[in-house]
Design a protein around this motif. Structure first.
Motif, mmCIF file in Angstrom:
data_model
loop_
_atom_site.group_PDB
_atom_site.id
_atom_site.type_symbol
_atom_site.label_atom_id
_atom_site.label_comp_id
_atom_site.label_asym_id
_atom_site.label_seq_id
_atom_site.Cartn_x
_atom_site.Cartn_y
_atom_site.Cartn_z
ATOM 1 N N THR A 57 -1.945 52.362 -26.600
ATOM 2 C CA THR A 57 -1.250 53.777 -26.559
ATOM 3 C C THR A 57 0.063 53.824 -25.885
ATOM 4 O OG1 THR A 57 -2.564 53.729 -24.505
ATOM 5 C CG2 THR A 57 -3.707 54.426 -26.799
ATOM 6 N N PHE A 58 0.492 52.657 -25.292
ATOM 7 C CA PHE A 58 1.859 52.792 -24.496
ATOM 8 C C PHE A 58 2.168 51.428 -24.283
ATOM 9 C CE2 PHE A 58 4.129 52.753 -20.408
ATOM 10 C CZ PHE A 58 5.069 53.701 -20.904
ATOM 11 N N LEU A 59 3.444 51.088 -24.285
ATOM 12 C CA LEU A 59 4.141 49.583 -24.027
ATOM 13 C C LEU A 59 5.357 50.251 -23.451
ATOM 14 C CD1 LEU A 59 3.349 46.989 -25.377
ATOM 15 C CD2 LEU A 59 5.307 47.417 -26.809
ATOM 16 N N ASP A 60 5.503 49.625 -22.149
ATOM 17 C CA ASP A 60 6.939 49.625 -21.624
ATOM 18 C C ASP A 60 7.757 48.563 -21.709
ATOM 19 O OD1 ASP A 60 5.875 48.082 -19.722
ATOM 20 O OD2 ASP A 60 5.960 49.483 -17.971
ATOM 21 N N SER A 61 8.839 48.380 -20.826
ATOM 22 C CA SER A 61 9.728 47.205 -21.115
ATOM 23 C C SER A 61 9.011 46.016 -20.264
ATOM 24 C CB SER A 61 11.397 47.633 -20.234
ATOM 25 O OG SER A 61 10.848 47.813 -18.759
ATOM 26 N N THR A 62 8.264 46.319 -19.351
ATOM 27 C CA THR A 62 7.636 45.077 -18.726
ATOM 28 C C THR A 62 6.680 44.427 -19.813
ATOM 29 O OG1 THR A 62 7.425 46.224 -16.601
ATOM 30 C CG2 THR A 62 6.079 44.359 -16.889
ATOM 31 N N ALA A 63 5.904 45.249 -20.525
ATOM 32 C CA ALA A 63 5.187 44.503 -21.541
ATOM 33 C C ALA A 63 6.264 43.937 -22.501
ATOM 34 C CB ALA A 63 4.350 45.855 -22.366
ATOM 35 N N LEU A 64 7.228 44.356 -22.998
ATOM 36 C CA LEU A 64 7.984 43.708 -24.092
ATOM 37 C C LEU A 64 8.416 42.497 -23.480
ATOM 38 C CD1 LEU A 64 10.436 46.750 -25.238
ATOM 39 C CD2 LEU A 64 8.440 45.424 -26.330
ATOM 40 N N GLY A 65 8.806 42.244 -22.122
ATOM 41 C CA GLY A 65 9.091 41.134 -21.429
ATOM 42 C C GLY A 65 8.309 40.178 -21.316
ATOM 43 N N VAL A 66 7.052 40.263 -21.176
ATOM 44 C CA VAL A 66 5.737 39.525 -21.462
ATOM 45 C C VAL A 66 5.771 39.020 -22.891
ATOM 46 C CG1 VAL A 66 3.235 39.496 -21.322
ATOM 47 C CG2 VAL A 66 4.240 40.679 -19.657
ATOM 48 N N LEU A 67 5.692 39.643 -23.884
ATOM 49 C CA LEU A 67 5.713 39.409 -25.200
ATOM 50 C C LEU A 67 6.862 38.600 -25.790
ATOM 51 C CD1 LEU A 67 4.296 42.572 -26.890
ATOM 52 C CD2 LEU A 67 3.139 40.519 -26.563
ATOM 53 N N ILE A 68 8.174 38.950 -25.231
ATOM 54 C CA ILE A 68 9.272 37.865 -25.444
ATOM 55 C C ILE A 68 9.317 36.473 -24.702
ATOM 56 C CG2 ILE A 68 11.621 37.930 -24.996
ATOM 57 C CD1 ILE A 68 11.768 40.720 -25.352
ATOM 58 N N GLY A 69 8.788 36.634 -23.465
ATOM 59 C CA GLY A 69 8.314 35.492 -22.808
ATOM 60 C C GLY A 69 7.539 34.426 -23.513
ATOM 61 N N ALA A 70 6.369 34.939 -24.047
ATOM 62 C CA ALA A 70 5.416 34.114 -24.497
ATOM 63 C C ALA A 70 6.057 33.681 -26.067
ATOM 64 C CB ALA A 70 3.905 35.017 -24.762
ATOM 65 N N TRP A 71 6.647 34.485 -26.730
ATOM 66 C CA TRP A 71 7.378 34.142 -28.097
ATOM 67 C C TRP A 71 8.129 32.859 -27.897
ATOM 68 C CZ3 TRP A 71 12.508 34.644 -29.333
ATOM 69 C CH2 TRP A 71 12.616 34.192 -30.719
ATOM 70 N N ARG A 72 8.919 33.129 -26.694
ATOM 71 C CA ARG A 72 10.151 32.042 -26.447
ATOM 72 C C ARG A 72 9.046 30.547 -26.255
ATOM 73 N NH1 ARG A 72 14.251 35.363 -22.959
ATOM 74 N NH2 ARG A 72 15.341 36.093 -24.675
#
Length: 144
Positions: A57-72
């Motif tokens: 229901t909500f996604l902030d920049s911290t969450a994006l950072g977590v996903l980007i880190g895992a993706w990398r």
């Protein structure tokens, strides 16, 4: 199953693909739980992920950072990370931040799993694309 404030996380394996189901708000207060889960799974040999964000229901920049880190991390080890079921507001976040260049977004978890099994997750899917406005012309130049 992890439960922190308004975030619920669960995971299951579908052959070599790990499906993480995220339910609720992923923000600065609880994104570290998602990060911990991803790191734990990666450190135990899981490299192919589908993150089901249908109930986010909500996604902030911290969450994006977590996903980007895992993706990398998984990309660097030959793995993949795809998102499934993203509601319109979540797809818009990925579109506005140009993260659709990195993340493949699928309409359903099963589509994302099939793409992972087929090795097609580096190609952004149609679900990740927002409708483009019609091109207009000003002074002979076409604008998009």
């Amino acid at each position: 199953m992890y439960d922190v404030r308004s975030l619920h996380l669960d995971h299951r394996d579908d052959r070599e693909v790990t499906v993480i189901t995220v339910d609720g708000e992923v923000d600065v207060l609880n994104a570290p739980r998602l990060r911990e889960l991803l790191i734990e799974l990666i450190n135990t040999g899981h490299l192919h992920f589908v993150v089901d964000v249908e109930k986010v229901t909500f996604l902030d920049s911290t969450a994006l950072g977590v996903l980007i880190g895992a993706w990398r991390r998984v990309r660097d080890h030959g793995g993949c990370l795809a998102l499934a079921g993203a509601p319109k507001q979540i797809r818009q976040i990925f579109h506005v931040t140009c993260l659709t260049r990195n993340f493949a977004l699928y309409n359903t978890t099963s589509e994302a799993i099939q793409a992972c099994h087929a090795g097609r997750v580096g190609t952004p899917s149609p679900a990740g694309r927002l409708p483009q406005p019609p091109a207009s012309s000003i002074g002979g130049a076409t604008l998009r």
